[in-house]
Design an enzyme around this catalytic site. Sequence first.
Site, PDB file in Angstrom:
ATOM      1  N   GLU A 197       1.079  -1.226  -0.002  1.00  0.00           N
ATOM      2  CA  GLU A 197      -0.228   0.082  -0.007  1.00  0.00           C
ATOM      3  C   GLU A 197       0.687   1.448   0.226  1.00  0.00           C
ATOM      4  O   GLU A 197      -0.054   2.348  -0.665  1.00  0.00           O
ATOM      5  CB  GLU A 197      -0.977  -0.325   1.104  1.00  0.00           C
ATOM      6  CG  GLU A 197      -1.822  -0.979   0.936  1.00  0.00           C
ATOM      7  CD  GLU A 197      -1.882  -2.812   1.689  1.00  0.00           C
ATOM      8  OE1 GLU A 197      -0.477  -2.236   1.656  1.00  0.00           O
ATOM      9  OE2 GLU A 197      -3.097  -3.396   1.380  1.00  0.00           O
ATOM     10  N   PHE A 245     -11.016  -7.877  13.530  1.00  0.00           N
ATOM     11  CA  PHE A 245     -10.135  -8.303  13.425  1.00  0.00           C
ATOM     12  C   PHE A 245      -9.580  -7.122  11.647  1.00  0.00           C
ATOM     13  O   PHE A 245     -10.687  -6.516  10.969  1.00  0.00           O
ATOM     14  CB  PHE A 245     -10.502  -9.470  12.298  1.00  0.00           C
ATOM     15  CG  PHE A 245      -9.504  -9.960  10.897  1.00  0.00           C
ATOM     16  CD1 PHE A 245      -7.902 -10.254  11.931  1.00  0.00           C
ATOM     17  CD2 PHE A 245      -9.809 -10.341   9.531  1.00  0.00           C
ATOM     18  CE1 PHE A 245      -6.751 -10.366  10.652  1.00  0.00           C
ATOM     19  CE2 PHE A 245      -9.254 -10.738   8.471  1.00  0.00           C
ATOM     20  CZ  PHE A 245      -7.252 -11.258   9.187  1.00  0.00           C
ATOM     21  N   GLN A 246      -8.926  -6.606  11.687  1.00  0.00           N
ATOM     22  CA  GLN A 246      -8.049  -5.647  10.972  1.00  0.00           C
ATOM     23  C   GLN A 246      -8.681  -4.391  10.783  1.00  0.00           C
ATOM     24  O   GLN A 246      -9.143  -3.152   9.733  1.00  0.00           O
ATOM     25  CB  GLN A 246      -8.174  -6.725   9.101  1.00  0.00           C
ATOM     26  CG  GLN A 246      -7.636  -7.434   8.885  1.00  0.00           C
ATOM     27  CD  GLN A 246      -6.706  -7.704   7.876  1.00  0.00           C
ATOM     28  OE1 GLN A 246      -7.949  -7.390   6.521  1.00  0.00           O
ATOM     29  NE2 GLN A 246      -6.026  -8.011   6.965  1.00  0.00           N
ATOM     30  N   LYS A 265     -17.634  -1.537   6.084  1.00  0.00           N
ATOM     31  CA  LYS A 265     -18.149  -1.680   5.124  1.00  0.00           C
ATOM     32  C   LYS A 265     -19.432  -2.276   5.197  1.00  0.00           C
ATOM     33  O   LYS A 265     -20.599  -2.807   3.818  1.00  0.00           O
ATOM     34  CB  LYS A 265     -17.707  -3.574   5.491  1.00  0.00           C
ATOM     35  CG  LYS A 265     -17.443  -4.752   4.148  1.00  0.00           C
ATOM     36  CD  LYS A 265     -17.531  -5.864   4.333  1.00  0.00           C
ATOM     37  CE  LYS A 265     -17.198  -6.664   3.085  1.00  0.00           C
ATOM     38  NZ  LYS A 265     -16.629  -7.853   3.740  1.00  0.00           N
ATOM     39  N   MET A 278      24.324   9.344   1.699  1.00  0.00           N
ATOM     40  CA  MET A 278      24.063  10.287   2.659  1.00  0.00           C
ATOM     41  C   MET A 278      24.954   9.893   4.217  1.00  0.00           C
ATOM     42  O   MET A 278      24.712  10.698   4.581  1.00  0.00           O
ATOM     43  CB  MET A 278      22.429  11.146   2.322  1.00  0.00           C
ATOM     44  CG  MET A 278      23.096  12.616   2.808  1.00  0.00           C
ATOM     45  SD  MET A 278      23.806  13.825   2.097  1.00  0.00           S
ATOM     46  CE  MET A 278      23.273  14.109   0.314  1.00  0.00           C
TER      47      MET A 278
END
Lengths: 585, 185
Positions: free
Chosen positions: A51, A113-114, A163, A481
């Site tokens: 993502e 969940f999630q 949802k 760097m």
Amino acid sequence: MKQMTGAEMIVEALKDQGVDTIFGYPGGAVLPIYDALFHQNFVRHVLVRHEQGAAHAAEGYARSTGKVGVLLVTSGPGATNAVTGLTDALLDSIPLVCITGQVPTHLIGSDAFQECDTVGITRSCTKHNYLVKKIEDLPRILHEAFYVAANGRPGPVVIDIPKDVQFALGKYVNPRGLQHKTYQPKVKGDLDRIKEAVAMMAAAKKPVFYTGGGIINSGPAAAHLLRELVRLTGFPITSTLMGLGAYPAPDPQWLGMLGMHGSYEANNAMHDCDLMIAIGARFDDRITGRLDAFSPGSKKIHIDIDPSSINKNVKVDLPIVGDCAHVLEDMVRLWRTDALRADKAALDAWWAQIEQWRARKSFSYKKSASTIKPQYAVERLYELTKNRKTFITTEVGQHQMWAAQHFHFAEPNRWMTSGGLGTMGYGLPAAIGVQMAHPDALVIDIAGEASIQMCIQEMSTAMQYRLPVKIFILNNEYMGMVRQWQELLHGGRYSESYSHSLPDFVRLAEAYGAHGIRCSDPADLDRAIQEMIDSPKPVIFDCLVDKAENCLPMIPSGKAHNDMILPDTDEDIGSVIDDKGKMLV
Amino acid sequence: MNAPAPASPPSPYSSAMGKSAMESHTLSVLVDNEPGVLARVVGLFSARGYNIESLTVAEVAHGEHLSRITIVTTGTPEIIEQISHQLDRIVPIHRVTDLTLRGRSIQRELAMVKVRGKGENRVEAMRLAEAFRARVIDATTESFVFELTGRPDKIDDFVELMRPLGLVDVARTGVAAISRGPEAL
């Protein structure tokens, strides 16, 4: 109007907002939206491999087109993985709309969940965010999100959609006539102040334009008007990292980028000027260096659409709140109609001084016939691609600065880099976003061997969508760097900055089905770059460069603009920063 | 609620601003009363290291779902200006007014002060309460709860006087403020 589900409304709103491409990754909490996407052909979905990649790809898409970038991710880990990209977009003012799935409303707060507190987590890394609790609110919020992302100072907006709301039926409303009740940023600048500004410009003896990403965000008209104003006045112009391309780099009035790794002439002009005209730039610490020694003798005009940018780090004499293009249009018009003239004699003397600084050739480096100097690699890349429609993205580090110094941009929206947040892993997914928007263009991610490994999984995305992005790795086997700062600040103790156990990048490319090229010989470099350009596939170019090269010139931490380390000084680089400077980043 | 004031900055990056003296300002912020708006405001203060001396919030127009947040903050004039601008950027915020800059504003706070004692202390507490125009809103044979409205410094004074007389608890609302005269904020 016919009833539709929340998921269908989302797709409908994307169409109404003119979104043809989105980047995302499916999961449990966004399945209804993916089902709605399945039933249509207008919005193209690009499946990323992480993502974070979706967010950076959307940024690349947005930055190269001027449109709002859109990503779609699931709840929980989908949302948290997007956080780095959202923060990146906030710091660089990139308009994004990020749709996240959420567990159904009745499960919110139950540690389902999630489940994660997406609006809580993203509150401080977005311009605004929404949790949609009722289907009735969904159409308005969808359109508002695009409005907020794109207007004023652009930024990322998250819409968290449970949802059950995606399944719920409701009436869709299109965006026509929608007006935001609180957010109405001011785009026209105050005309009296603009008059005062042009009068100050006409009276200036040592003026400089200091421009930033705000010009790019304001759109092509702003860049066009800037060019006109710079030419009308004959003033020198420099720009931040984010503003490169707004003014054509090959032009003689261009001083090069300013700031920590900016040119000697740009930084000295900023330090010695008597009038600074800051346009769409925010006086970031990479730009100003030591604040109490920042441009001590100048009057400062600051044009910015965000009032909170004004007087934040540097006190200015004449603030003008407004959109760059609007204010520049007024400035050009006033300069013309009032037949204003710059002080020619003073300006000639000022340019003579600038030419002396320019003669120091602060971007120069020691050439080598045996090893590829990283600066040389970028120079050759520029020479071999400058006559094409080329877009450059970068990762973060030395290679990014060398790209900014040695690749000369002539157009806005051609340069995508993570400026504010400094996100390693940005370049490859951003290149994918750019290539989706510009299928026929040459898109090159100038990368380091360390940064590229942070989002290397997106090679798979490039292959799936046949996006021939070119990854040009300046491989010095160090987080360069970090290594440079350890040399400067920590006695050359290179703690954990060596890139150990690197993959064979050529075989890695081949494993993905892409094309791999390796080059370590300066004499062979042009041919190898040409091979990369000519390949119809994604390419990983492993360019083995000098391992010890430092990125110079440099304003060391805690020093002023006129106190730079130049490439040809024999100073012991480890001794230039004092204890106070060591505490800075 | 009070974040500690940042120590003098060690960084040369932050030394050009902020040399002025610290001031206390009262900001009146009109917001949409929607979920999370207070978190946005408080989050802004903590994220950018600003101070909150006092913060009150309540819905002031039920029909329009508007709430007023009154914040007392301290900082240099430059920081206060920056706070106002940063607040103004928050999308559901309608208007930010610096009442201290506008001048002529009225500040009031309500406190409930519980004092426990017998004999002479109890009589003295009552006497002082009358002088401060505090009302008794709960009483037992060994305690009082006083209700007191006024400027924050008046409440501070009252609380200090009650301390030796058996002060048990203090609950304060924080400051609500409004401008004087006929104009709206």
